[in-house]
Write an enzyme that holds these catalytic residues in place. Structure first.
Site, PDB file in Angstrom:
ATOM      1  CG  ASP A  45      -1.672   1.294   1.369  1.00  0.00           C
ATOM      2  OD1 ASP A  45      -1.266   2.161   2.176  1.00  0.00           O
ATOM      3  OD2 ASP A  45      -2.624   1.472   0.595  1.00  0.00           O
ATOM      4  CG  HIS A 127       4.330  17.678 -15.996  1.00  0.00           C
ATOM      5  ND1 HIS A 127       4.207  18.921 -15.395  1.00  0.00           N
ATOM      6  CD2 HIS A 127       3.072  17.276 -16.312  1.00  0.00           C
ATOM      7  CE1 HIS A 127       2.936  19.248 -15.358  1.00  0.00           C
ATOM      8  NE2 HIS A 127       2.216  18.278 -15.876  1.00  0.00           N
ATOM      9  CG  ASP A 139      -1.094  20.348 -14.507  1.00  0.00           C
ATOM     10  OD1 ASP A 139      -1.386  21.237 -15.311  1.00  0.00           O
ATOM     11  OD2 ASP A 139      -0.269  19.425 -14.761  1.00  0.00           O
ATOM     12  CD  GLU A 173       2.858  18.641 -19.532  1.00  0.00           C
ATOM     13  OE1 GLU A 173       2.697  19.658 -18.811  1.00  0.00           O
ATOM     14  OE2 GLU A 173       1.954  18.156 -20.226  1.00  0.00           O
ATOM     15  CD  GLU A 174       1.676  22.472 -17.394  1.00  0.00           C
ATOM     16  OE1 GLU A 174       1.176  21.928 -16.395  1.00  0.00           O
ATOM     17  OE2 GLU A 174       1.041  22.572 -18.481  1.00  0.00           O
ATOM     18  CG  ASP A 202       0.057  15.690 -16.600  1.00  0.00           C
ATOM     19  OD1 ASP A 202       0.329  16.153 -17.726  1.00  0.00           O
ATOM     20  OD2 ASP A 202      -0.261  16.400 -15.630  1.00  0.00           O
TER      21      ASP A 202
HETATM   22  N1  DTR Z   1      -1.459  18.445 -20.563  1.00  0.00           N
HETATM   23  C1  DTR Z   1      -1.631  18.259 -19.142  1.00  0.00           C
HETATM   24  C2  DTR Z   1      -3.058  18.115 -18.711  1.00  0.00           C
HETATM   25  C3  DTR Z   1      -3.854  17.189 -19.544  1.00  0.00           C
HETATM   26  C4  DTR Z   1      -4.867  17.546 -20.348  1.00  0.00           C
HETATM   27  N2  DTR Z   1      -5.407  16.416 -20.923  1.00  0.00           N
HETATM   28  C5  DTR Z   1      -4.722  15.365 -20.520  1.00  0.00           C
HETATM   29  C6  DTR Z   1      -4.866  14.012 -20.824  1.00  0.00           C
HETATM   30  C7  DTR Z   1      -3.974  13.094 -20.231  1.00  0.00           C
HETATM   31  C8  DTR Z   1      -2.951  13.568 -19.371  1.00  0.00           C
HETATM   32  C9  DTR Z   1      -2.817  14.951 -19.080  1.00  0.00           C
HETATM   33  C10 DTR Z   1      -3.721  15.808 -19.642  1.00  0.00           C
HETATM   34  C11 DTR Z   1      -1.035  19.426 -18.422  1.00  0.00           C
HETATM   35  O1  DTR Z   1      -1.612  20.500 -18.488  1.00  0.00           O
HETATM   36  O2  DTR Z   1      -0.008  19.232 -17.778  1.00  0.00           O
HETATM   37 ZN    ZN Z   2      -0.691  21.536 -17.018  1.00  0.00          ZN
HETATM   38 ZN    ZN Z   3       0.225  18.252 -16.217  1.00  0.00          ZN
HETATM   39 CA    CA Z   4      -2.763   3.743  -0.185  1.00  0.00          CA
END
Ligand code: DTR
Ligand code: ZN
Ligand code: ZN
Ligand code: CA
Length: 440
Positions: A45, A127, A139, A173-174, A202
């Site tokens: 876990d 990320h 995020d 990543e952004e 993510d």
């Molecule tokens: N691009 C990611 C958020 C995001 C949007 N749609 C999806 C689908 C699967 C994973 C991530 C995402 C971000 O803003 O970091």
């Molecule tokens: Zn994002």
């Molecule tokens: Zn993200």
């Molecule tokens: Ca757990």
């Protein structure tokens, strides 16, 4: 896995119970062998409190660095330093990969868990950067913290899977998957081909969560879907994610990918609210890419479930195979089992194999014995490690143990003498080991 049976004083069966048992025997046809549930060793876990503690640290880092953890800002490098320090202390081999994007230095953090087959690498990543408008706790602190805690669980368990484990925390990543693209593009093709799968996480703690599974590699997808099905949690396929996160560069390079997602700025439908709870007509994460993506922007249940799902996938998908299936080692010698007495064993000696046993070692057991509940049945690996196959049961009055168990023996050297150990722990019923078989 050592078995410690708590020995309650098991009462000698009363005459009434014996009569009942006899009636049951007379009434039932010869019982068909029903396989006991396979005792595959489960992943540990992942403690939610530990994952949340990482998020608290990432929040503090953002607060101390202008309110964000964005690429090129001090908050991102501080985040990288936090994660790297934890992994170094846990025995990982870490490396920082630098790149430049939008005129600023970016960093990927790669952490290798020593051991495993270097030609079969299972990767998991997330990320670590946020947008510049906020701390990015969902995020993507959520994915980063869960992957970090899973890596730390690997260390705590001193896990020795068949495959080599590698973890990644991506920068920028952004800005367009910059860090993960840089990693994949700079990985020699020969190294890339060794990656048997990349798992991406993510946004896995959205406050109004959905449970989405990436619909990419079927085996990875099934691993996650089966996990949630085992918890009776419905999942949906993540379709709009293609290209939307760090699995994309791996997928474009031909690496099998998968992952989990709890939703971003899309709106939860009434049907989804019906199956997952939460609020219909509201975004899965109303603070997506906003300053309110703070420590309070997390659904603990979703974060906990997804963290445990990550560990399940790592433990399950890292159990590779060393030898073509179907190699069988069997003993058909009859071994009498003393009534309510000492344990007895049946042995097979394995030779000529390479490496460790598989994560799905098949153990065929055929024991002829009335009232099989009296019996405790264990598999002993060559080094003496005990894997319990069947516990004592004062209520299991059926006869015979005729089943095939699946044991994750990937931490055991294949060659050596393996034993089936059987002990009768209650009086009146007797029997014998008819056969014992290992299939690699
Ligand atoms: N691009 C990611 C958020 C995001 C949007 N749609 C999806 C689908 C699967 C994973 C991530 C995402 C971000 O803003 O970091
Ligand atoms: Zn994002
Ligand atoms: Zn993200
Ligand atoms: Ca757990």
């Amino acid at each position: 896995m050592p078995l410690s049976l708590s020995r309650r004083s098991i009462p000698i069966r009363t005459a009434a119970a014996a009569a009942l048992a006899l009636a049951g025997l007379l009434a039932s046809a010869a019982p068909a062998a029903t396989a006991a549930p396979a005792p595959v060793l489960a992943a540990p876990d992942i403690p939610l409190a530990n994952v949340k503690a990482h998020l608290t640290q990432l929040q503090s880092i953002a607060t101390a660095n202008g309110g964000n953890r964005a690429h090129g800002r001090t908050g991102y490098k501080a985040s990288i330093d936090y994660v790297k320090a934890k992994l170094d202390a846990a025995g990982f081999t870490t490396s920082l990969q630098q790149f430049t994007s939008s005129g600023a230095t970016g960093y990927n953090l790669i952490a290798d868990w020593p051991g495993g087959d270097p030609n079969q690498v299972l990767m998991a990543g997330s990320h670590l950067d946020s947008v510049s408008s906020g701390p990015g706790i969902n995020d993507n602190g959520s994915g980063s913290a869960a992957v970090l805690e899973t890596a730390l669980a690997v260390s705590r368990a001193q896990f020795t899977p068949q495959k080599h484990l590698r973890f990644g925390w991506w920068g920028a990543e952004e800005l367009g998957l910059v860090g993960s693209k840089y990693y994949v593009n700079n990985l020699p093709a020969a190294e890339r081909s060794k990656i048997s799968g990349y798992l991406n996480f993510d946004m896995i703690g959205s406050p109004n969560p959905g449970y989405f599974v990436y619909d990419d590699d079927p085996a990875i997808e099934k691993t996650f879907k089966d996990y949630f099905a085992g918890l009776s949690i419905p999942t949906e396929i993540e379709t709009e994610g293609d290209g939307r996160s760090d699995h994309a560069p791996f997928k474009n390079a031909g690496v099998p990918v998968g992952g989990l997602f709890t939703g971003a700025d899309y709106t939860k439908t009434a049907a989804q609210a019906q199956k997952w709870g939460g609020t219909a007509g509201q975004a899965f994460d109303r603070c997506y890419h906003s300053s309110c993506d703070t420590s309070s922007n997390i659904n603990d249940t979703a974060l906990d479930r997804n963290s445990d799902a990550i560990a399940h996938a790592i433990w399950t998908l890292s159990a590779g195979t060393t030898t073509p299936p179907g190699d069988v080692y069997e003993s058909t010698a009859d071994v009498s089992i003393p009534d309510n007495g000492a344990a007895v064993t049946s042995s097979v000696t394995v030779t000529g194999r390479t490496g460790n046993a598989p994560g799905t070692l098949k153990v065929g057991v055929d024991i002829i014995h009335t009232w099989r509940g009296d019996l405790v049945v264990d598999l002993l690996a060559p080094d003496g490690t005990v894997y319990n196959l069947k516990p004592f049961s004062s209520s299991d009055s059926a006869d015979n143990v005729q089943a095939t168990y699946t044991v994750n023996a990937s931490s055991e050297v294949a060659n050596g003498t393996w034993k089936l150990r059987v002990q009768d722990k209650a009086a009146y019923d007797t029997g014998y080991i008819n056969s014992f078989k290992l299939t690699f």
